[in-house]
Design a protein around this motif. Structure first.
Motif, mmCIF file in Angstrom:
data_model
loop_
_atom_site.group_PDB
_atom_site.id
_atom_site.type_symbol
_atom_site.label_atom_id
_atom_site.label_comp_id
_atom_site.label_asym_id
_atom_site.label_seq_id
_atom_site.Cartn_x
_atom_site.Cartn_y
_atom_site.Cartn_z
ATOM 1 N N GLU A 72 10.572 59.847 68.581
ATOM 2 C CA GLU A 72 9.417 60.139 68.249
ATOM 3 C C GLU A 72 9.186 61.030 67.046
ATOM 4 O O GLU A 72 8.317 61.011 66.327
ATOM 5 C CB GLU A 72 8.312 60.419 69.633
ATOM 6 N N ARG A 73 9.936 62.233 67.358
ATOM 7 C CA ARG A 73 10.017 63.380 66.381
ATOM 8 C C ARG A 73 10.454 62.696 65.074
ATOM 9 O O ARG A 73 9.904 62.835 63.860
ATOM 10 C CB ARG A 73 10.978 64.415 66.835
ATOM 11 N N ALA A 74 11.506 61.877 64.835
ATOM 12 C CA ALA A 74 11.918 61.419 63.655
ATOM 13 C C ALA A 74 11.166 60.574 62.988
ATOM 14 O O ALA A 74 10.859 60.530 61.849
ATOM 15 C CB ALA A 74 13.278 60.797 63.975
ATOM 16 N N VAL A 75 10.497 59.596 63.726
ATOM 17 C CA VAL A 75 9.439 58.685 63.284
ATOM 18 C C VAL A 75 8.136 59.334 62.493
ATOM 19 O O VAL A 75 7.732 59.082 61.513
ATOM 20 C CB VAL A 75 8.976 57.617 64.051
ATOM 21 N N LYS A 76 7.720 60.511 63.400
ATOM 22 C CA LYS A 76 6.618 61.135 62.858
ATOM 23 C C LYS A 76 7.104 62.087 61.706
ATOM 24 O O LYS A 76 6.337 62.122 60.703
ATOM 25 C CB LYS A 76 6.112 62.298 64.071
ATOM 26 N N LEU A 77 8.071 62.651 61.714
ATOM 27 C CA LEU A 77 8.635 63.402 60.442
ATOM 28 C C LEU A 77 8.741 62.660 59.304
ATOM 29 O O LEU A 77 8.330 62.949 58.110
ATOM 30 C CB LEU A 77 10.020 64.292 60.745
ATOM 31 N N SER A 78 9.425 61.342 59.394
ATOM 32 C CA SER A 78 9.433 60.318 58.148
ATOM 33 C C SER A 78 8.028 60.020 57.763
ATOM 34 O O SER A 78 7.943 60.211 56.518
ATOM 35 C CB SER A 78 10.200 59.120 58.427
ATOM 36 N N ALA A 79 7.097 59.743 58.567
ATOM 37 C CA ALA A 79 5.665 59.523 58.266
ATOM 38 C C ALA A 79 4.826 60.611 57.690
ATOM 39 O O ALA A 79 4.039 60.403 56.714
ATOM 40 C CB ALA A 79 4.963 58.945 59.492
ATOM 41 N N ASP A 80 4.996 61.750 58.195
ATOM 42 C CA ASP A 80 4.264 62.778 57.539
ATOM 43 C C ASP A 80 4.790 63.658 56.677
ATOM 44 O O ASP A 80 3.895 64.305 55.894
ATOM 45 C CB ASP A 80 4.012 63.879 58.962
ATOM 46 N N LYS A 81 6.212 63.708 56.390
ATOM 47 C CA LYS A 81 6.687 64.754 55.721
ATOM 48 C C LYS A 81 7.645 64.424 54.655
ATOM 49 O O LYS A 81 7.810 64.555 53.563
ATOM 50 C CB LYS A 81 7.548 65.647 56.496
ATOM 51 N N TYR A 82 8.589 63.358 55.140
ATOM 52 C CA TYR A 82 9.673 62.916 54.244
ATOM 53 C C TYR A 82 9.828 61.569 53.438
ATOM 54 O O TYR A 82 10.120 61.469 52.383
ATOM 55 C CB TYR A 82 11.065 62.947 55.122
ATOM 56 N N CYS A 83 9.265 60.553 53.742
ATOM 57 C CA CYS A 83 9.177 59.326 53.319
ATOM 58 C C CYS A 83 8.295 59.339 52.091
ATOM 59 O O CYS A 83 7.095 58.900 52.262
ATOM 60 C CB CYS A 83 8.983 58.021 54.261
ATOM 61 N N SER A 84 8.813 59.272 50.845
ATOM 62 C CA SER A 84 7.713 59.380 49.650
ATOM 63 C C SER A 84 7.070 57.960 49.630
ATOM 64 O O SER A 84 5.992 58.036 49.038
ATOM 65 C CB SER A 84 8.595 59.539 48.471
ATOM 66 N N VAL A 85 7.792 57.034 49.890
ATOM 67 C CA VAL A 85 7.210 55.633 49.601
ATOM 68 C C VAL A 85 5.840 55.436 50.428
ATOM 69 O O VAL A 85 4.792 55.249 50.266
ATOM 70 C CB VAL A 85 8.285 54.372 50.027
ATOM 71 N N SER A 86 6.266 56.022 51.858
ATOM 72 C CA SER A 86 5.144 55.564 52.980
ATOM 73 C C SER A 86 3.873 56.597 52.441
ATOM 74 O O SER A 86 2.839 56.152 52.925
ATOM 75 C CB SER A 86 5.436 55.839 54.207
ATOM 76 N N ILE A 87 4.553 57.834 52.254
ATOM 77 C CA ILE A 87 3.216 58.802 52.044
ATOM 78 C C ILE A 87 2.761 58.504 50.790
ATOM 79 O O ILE A 87 1.206 58.606 50.948
ATOM 80 C CB ILE A 87 3.957 60.068 51.941
ATOM 81 N N MET A 88 3.242 57.973 49.678
ATOM 82 C CA MET A 88 2.391 57.527 48.669
ATOM 83 C C MET A 88 1.508 56.006 48.759
ATOM 84 O O MET A 88 0.357 56.403 48.694
ATOM 85 C CB MET A 88 3.337 57.036 47.570
ATOM 86 N N LEU A 89 2.072 55.417 49.674
ATOM 87 C CA LEU A 89 1.099 54.354 49.948
ATOM 88 C C LEU A 89 0.184 54.491 50.808
ATOM 89 O O LEU A 89 -1.183 54.034 50.810
ATOM 90 C CB LEU A 89 1.965 53.155 50.642
ATOM 91 N N GLY A 90 0.339 55.616 51.660
ATOM 92 C CA GLY A 90 -0.834 56.165 52.677
ATOM 93 C C GLY A 90 -2.039 56.563 52.219
ATOM 94 O O GLY A 90 -3.088 56.649 52.820
ATOM 95 N N LYS A 91 -1.921 56.815 50.716
ATOM 96 C CA LYS A 91 -3.236 57.155 50.149
ATOM 97 C C LYS A 91 -4.235 56.164 50.137
ATOM 98 O O LYS A 91 -5.368 56.349 49.892
ATOM 99 C CB LYS A 91 -2.937 57.774 48.680
ATOM 100 N N SER A 92 -3.770 54.784 50.116
ATOM 101 C CA SER A 92 -4.843 53.924 50.014
ATOM 102 C C SER A 92 -4.424 52.670 51.198
ATOM 103 O O SER A 92 -5.184 51.655 51.084
ATOM 104 C CB SER A 92 -4.671 53.243 48.732
ATOM 105 N N VAL A 93 -3.557 52.732 51.954
ATOM 106 C CA VAL A 93 -3.124 51.834 52.833
ATOM 107 C C VAL A 93 -3.043 52.503 54.338
ATOM 108 O O VAL A 93 -2.652 53.623 54.298
ATOM 109 C CB VAL A 93 -1.555 51.152 52.609
#
Length: 135
Positions: free
Chosen positions: A102-123
Motif C-alpha cells: 500500500e505504501r509503495a503504490v501510494k508513494l509512486s502515485a503521489d511522489k515518484y512516478c513522473s509520468v502518472s503525476i504529469m498525466l494526473g493533472k488532467s486524467v
C-alpha cells in the motif's frame, strides 16, 4: 532528454530515444505496433512499476514479480484524450506485507512516478493492488 520519431510508411513510425533505444508505433489502429496512446498508457504503468518494485526491494519484501494491469478510458470524439486510468498492481511473492505494498503504490502515485503525476493533472488516475502470497 531527447527523442526522434521517424515515419516508416503508412502510419507506422519508429521512435528513438536519446539513449539509443528504438520502438515502433502505429497510428493505424495499432495494426502493426502499439499506438501512441497505448504507449502513453504503458509508460505510466512502467514508470509506476519501477517505483513499486524499487520501494518493495528497499523494504526487503520477498517479491518474485510485479505486474500492473492498466485500464484507460478515453473521451468520445477528438481529441480522444484519457479521462480515466486505473492501475491494478499484482504482487507475487512470499510473506509480502500489505502495508508495504500500500505504501509503495501510494508513494509512486503521489511522489515518484513522473509520468502518472504529469498525466494526473488532467486524467483521473486510480490505483488498487492484489497480493498473491506464494508458498
Amino acid at each position: 532528454m531527447s527523442a526522434q520519431v521517424r515515419w516508416v510508411d503508412g502510419l507506422k513510425f519508429v521512435a528513438t530515444s536519446g539513449s539509443g533505444h528504438a520502438v515502433v508505433m502505429d497510428g493505424d489502429g495499432a495494426a502493426n505496433a502499439p499506438s501512441p496512446m497505448e504507449m502513453v498508457l504503458m509508460a505510466a504503468g512502467s514508470c509506476s512499476s519501477v517505483d513499486v518494485v524499487s520501494i518493495l526491494q528497499k523494504a526487503k519484501q520477498k517479491v518474485r514479480t510485479v505486474e500492473v494491469k492498466l485500464d484507460g478510458q478515453r473521451a468520445e470524439g477528438t481529441p480522444a484524450v484519457f479521462t480515466d486510468i486505473h492501475m491494478t498492481f499484482v504482487i507475487y511473492g512470499h510473506d509480502v506485507s500489505e502495508n508495504h505494498v500500500e505504501r509503495a503504490v501510494k508513494l509512486s502515485a503521489d511522489k515518484y512516478c513522473s509520468v502518472s503525476i504529469m498525466l494526473g493533472k488532467s486524467v483521473n488516475i486510480s490505483h488498487s493492488y492484489e497480493i498473491i502470497n506464494e508458498a
